[in-house]
Design a protein around this motif. Sequence first.
Motif, PDB file in Angstrom:
ATOM      1  N   ALA A  20      -5.642 -87.634 -58.629  1.00  0.00           N
ATOM      2  CA  ALA A  20      -4.225 -87.977 -58.767  1.00  0.00           C
ATOM      3  C   ALA A  20      -3.876 -88.906 -57.615  1.00  0.00           C
ATOM      4  O   ALA A  20      -4.554 -88.920 -56.572  1.00  0.00           O
ATOM      5  CB  ALA A  20      -3.354 -86.730 -58.713  1.00  0.00           C
ATOM      6  N   SER A  21      -2.830 -89.694 -57.799  1.00  0.00           N
ATOM      7  CA  SER A  21      -2.352 -90.536 -56.710  1.00  0.00           C
ATOM      8  C   SER A  21      -0.829 -90.603 -56.753  1.00  0.00           C
ATOM      9  O   SER A  21      -0.219 -90.464 -57.816  1.00  0.00           O
ATOM     10  CB  SER A  21      -2.960 -91.930 -56.779  1.00  0.00           C
ATOM     11  N   SER A  22      -0.248 -90.802 -55.581  1.00  0.00           N
ATOM     12  CA  SER A  22       1.202 -90.906 -55.464  1.00  0.00           C
ATOM     13  C   SER A  22       1.539 -91.473 -54.098  1.00  0.00           C
ATOM     14  O   SER A  22       0.874 -91.149 -53.097  1.00  0.00           O
ATOM     15  CB  SER A  22       1.843 -89.525 -55.623  1.00  0.00           C
ATOM     16  N   ASP A  23       2.537 -92.334 -54.050  1.00  0.00           N
ATOM     17  CA  ASP A  23       3.085 -92.852 -52.789  1.00  0.00           C
ATOM     18  C   ASP A  23       2.024 -93.439 -51.859  1.00  0.00           C
ATOM     19  O   ASP A  23       2.107 -93.287 -50.639  1.00  0.00           O
ATOM     20  CB  ASP A  23       3.867 -91.761 -52.060  1.00  0.00           C
ATOM     21  N   GLY A  24       0.999 -94.082 -52.417  1.00  0.00           N
ATOM     22  CA  GLY A  24      -0.021 -94.723 -51.600  1.00  0.00           C
ATOM     23  C   GLY A  24      -1.139 -93.807 -51.128  1.00  0.00           C
ATOM     24  O   GLY A  24      -1.935 -94.186 -50.277  1.00  0.00           O
ATOM     25  N   PHE A  25      -1.199 -92.597 -51.681  1.00  0.00           N
ATOM     26  CA  PHE A  25      -2.252 -91.652 -51.309  1.00  0.00           C
ATOM     27  C   PHE A  25      -3.034 -91.229 -52.537  1.00  0.00           C
ATOM     28  O   PHE A  25      -2.481 -91.079 -53.622  1.00  0.00           O
ATOM     29  CB  PHE A  25      -1.654 -90.405 -50.636  1.00  0.00           C
ATOM     30  N   SER A  26      -4.337 -91.039 -52.358  1.00  0.00           N
ATOM     31  CA  SER A  26      -5.224 -90.588 -53.417  1.00  0.00           C
ATOM     32  C   SER A  26      -5.674 -89.165 -53.097  1.00  0.00           C
ATOM     33  O   SER A  26      -6.023 -88.856 -51.951  1.00  0.00           O
ATOM     34  CB  SER A  26      -6.445 -91.515 -53.486  1.00  0.00           C
ATOM     35  N   PHE A  27      -5.669 -88.310 -54.121  1.00  0.00           N
ATOM     36  CA  PHE A  27      -6.088 -86.920 -53.965  1.00  0.00           C
ATOM     37  C   PHE A  27      -7.213 -86.618 -54.943  1.00  0.00           C
ATOM     38  O   PHE A  27      -7.198 -87.097 -56.081  1.00  0.00           O
ATOM     39  CB  PHE A  27      -4.911 -85.977 -54.246  1.00  0.00           C
ATOM     40  N   VAL A  28      -8.180 -85.838 -54.495  1.00  0.00           N
ATOM     41  CA  VAL A  28      -9.314 -85.452 -55.335  1.00  0.00           C
ATOM     42  C   VAL A  28      -9.539 -83.952 -55.165  1.00  0.00           C
ATOM     43  O   VAL A  28      -9.487 -83.422 -54.052  1.00  0.00           O
ATOM     44  CB  VAL A  28     -10.602 -86.209 -54.948  1.00  0.00           C
ATOM     45  N   ILE A  29      -9.782 -83.299 -56.288  1.00  0.00           N
ATOM     46  CA  ILE A  29     -10.172 -81.886 -56.280  1.00  0.00           C
ATOM     47  C   ILE A  29     -11.520 -81.803 -56.984  1.00  0.00           C
ATOM     48  O   ILE A  29     -11.683 -82.339 -58.075  1.00  0.00           O
ATOM     49  CB  ILE A  29      -9.141 -81.008 -57.019  1.00  0.00           C
ATOM     50  N   SER A  30     -12.474 -81.157 -56.359  1.00  0.00           N
ATOM     51  CA  SER A  30     -13.782 -80.968 -56.989  1.00  0.00           C
ATOM     52  C   SER A  30     -14.147 -79.487 -56.924  1.00  0.00           C
ATOM     53  O   SER A  30     -13.722 -78.776 -56.014  1.00  0.00           O
ATOM     54  CB  SER A  30     -14.856 -81.803 -56.285  1.00  0.00           C
ATOM     55  N   TYR A  31     -14.914 -79.060 -57.919  1.00  0.00           N
ATOM     56  CA  TYR A  31     -15.382 -77.683 -57.910  1.00  0.00           C
ATOM     57  C   TYR A  31     -16.781 -77.660 -57.318  1.00  0.00           C
ATOM     58  O   TYR A  31     -17.654 -78.425 -57.717  1.00  0.00           O
ATOM     59  CB  TYR A  31     -15.402 -77.069 -59.311  1.00  0.00           C
ATOM     60  N   GLU A  32     -16.973 -76.783 -56.343  1.00  0.00           N
ATOM     61  CA  GLU A  32     -18.277 -76.624 -55.712  1.00  0.00           C
ATOM     62  C   GLU A  32     -18.814 -75.226 -55.981  1.00  0.00           C
ATOM     63  O   GLU A  32     -18.048 -74.282 -56.124  1.00  0.00           O
ATOM     64  CB  GLU A  32     -18.175 -76.832 -54.197  1.00  0.00           C
ATOM     65  N   SER A  33     -20.130 -75.133 -56.048  1.00  0.00           N
ATOM     66  CA  SER A  33     -20.794 -73.839 -56.178  1.00  0.00           C
ATOM     67  C   SER A  33     -22.075 -73.876 -55.361  1.00  0.00           C
ATOM     68  O   SER A  33     -22.530 -74.936 -54.959  1.00  0.00           O
ATOM     69  CB  SER A  33     -21.089 -73.521 -57.646  1.00  0.00           C
ATOM     70  N   ARG A  34     -22.630 -72.728 -55.127  1.00  0.00           N
ATOM     71  CA  ARG A  34     -23.852 -72.670 -54.314  1.00  0.00           C
ATOM     72  C   ARG A  34     -25.069 -73.224 -55.038  1.00  0.00           C
ATOM     73  O   ARG A  34     -26.013 -73.667 -54.413  1.00  0.00           O
ATOM     74  CB  ARG A  34     -24.105 -71.236 -53.873  1.00  0.00           C
ATOM     75  N   SER A  35     -25.043 -73.189 -56.363  1.00  0.00           N
ATOM     76  CA  SER A  35     -26.186 -73.693 -57.126  1.00  0.00           C
ATOM     77  C   SER A  35     -25.684 -74.308 -58.421  1.00  0.00           C
ATOM     78  O   SER A  35     -24.512 -74.233 -58.741  1.00  0.00           O
ATOM     79  CB  SER A  35     -27.166 -72.559 -57.423  1.00  0.00           C
ATOM     80  N   GLY A  36     -26.570 -74.926 -59.130  1.00  0.00           N
ATOM     81  CA  GLY A  36     -26.191 -75.525 -60.401  1.00  0.00           C
ATOM     82  C   GLY A  36     -25.837 -76.989 -60.256  1.00  0.00           C
ATOM     83  O   GLY A  36     -25.957 -77.577 -59.188  1.00  0.00           O
ATOM     84  N   PRO A  37     -25.381 -77.610 -61.354  1.00  0.00           N
ATOM     85  CA  PRO A  37     -25.049 -79.032 -61.311  1.00  0.00           C
ATOM     86  C   PRO A  37     -23.771 -79.265 -60.511  1.00  0.00           C
ATOM     87  O   PRO A  37     -22.996 -78.347 -60.270  1.00  0.00           O
ATOM     88  CB  PRO A  37     -24.841 -79.383 -62.787  1.00  0.00           C
ATOM     89  N   GLY A  38     -23.579 -80.484 -60.091  1.00  0.00           N
ATOM     90  CA  GLY A  38     -22.355 -80.823 -59.378  1.00  0.00           C
ATOM     91  C   GLY A  38     -22.494 -80.672 -57.878  1.00  0.00           C
ATOM     92  O   GLY A  38     -23.591 -80.706 -57.330  1.00  0.00           O
ATOM     93  N   PHE A  39     -21.350 -80.496 -57.224  1.00  0.00           N
ATOM     94  CA  PHE A  39     -21.313 -80.417 -55.773  1.00  0.00           C
ATOM     95  C   PHE A  39     -21.711 -79.030 -55.296  1.00  0.00           C
ATOM     96  O   PHE A  39     -21.366 -78.029 -55.916  1.00  0.00           O
ATOM     97  CB  PHE A  39     -19.900 -80.740 -55.276  1.00  0.00           C
ATOM     98  N   HIS A  40     -22.433 -78.986 -54.184  1.00  0.00           N
ATOM     99  CA  HIS A  40     -22.881 -77.707 -53.637  1.00  0.00           C
ATOM    100  C   HIS A  40     -22.110 -77.387 -52.369  1.00  0.00           C
ATOM    101  O   HIS A  40     -21.854 -78.255 -51.549  1.00  0.00           O
ATOM    102  CB  HIS A  40     -24.375 -77.746 -53.338  1.00  0.00           C
ATOM    103  N   GLY A  41     -21.745 -76.145 -52.220  1.00  0.00           N
ATOM    104  CA  GLY A  41     -21.010 -75.656 -51.058  1.00  0.00           C
ATOM    105  C   GLY A  41     -20.474 -74.282 -51.374  1.00  0.00           C
ATOM    106  O   GLY A  41     -20.914 -73.633 -52.323  1.00  0.00           O
ATOM    107  N   HIS A  42     -19.505 -73.843 -50.579  1.00  0.00           N
ATOM    108  CA  HIS A  42     -18.874 -72.556 -50.850  1.00  0.00           C
ATOM    109  C   HIS A  42     -18.163 -72.644 -52.198  1.00  0.00           C
ATOM    110  O   HIS A  42     -17.495 -73.640 -52.489  1.00  0.00           O
ATOM    111  CB  HIS A  42     -17.876 -72.192 -49.754  1.00  0.00           C
ATOM    112  N   ALA A  43     -18.291 -71.635 -53.015  1.00  0.00           N
ATOM    113  CA  ALA A  43     -17.713 -71.659 -54.358  1.00  0.00           C
ATOM    114  C   ALA A  43     -16.196 -71.781 -54.298  1.00  0.00           C
ATOM    115  O   ALA A  43     -15.534 -71.080 -53.540  1.00  0.00           O
ATOM    116  CB  ALA A  43     -18.106 -70.401 -55.122  1.00  0.00           C
TER     117      ALA A  43
END
Length: 90
Positions: A20-43
């Motif tokens: 999402a973006s608003s007022d000159g700022f960009s925001f990102v939300i990603s889902y992370e998990s310890r394993s599996g596809p996608g980003f890895h980190g704390h669930a």
Amino acid sequence: MAMEFSRVISPVKDMEIWTASSDGFSFVISYESRSGPGFHGHAGFVASWRPIDQNRSAIKIGGSPFKTLAEAEEACKAMLGHLRRKLEGE
């Protein structure tokens, strides 16, 4: 202007990203998990922001990872409110 998140379609199966973006700022939300596809980190849902017009790294929003997408969205909206106030000199 209300900030609405949209899911990013990714060629990587099960990768979950919203933007999402608003007022000159960009925001990102990603889902992370310890394993599996996608980003890895704390669930959980990791939220970050950066200015749109500056080529710099994103800044993780405090409290990440969040348990739900709704919590991450609310944290982004709160950060946007803070950034707006800062720009207005309060």
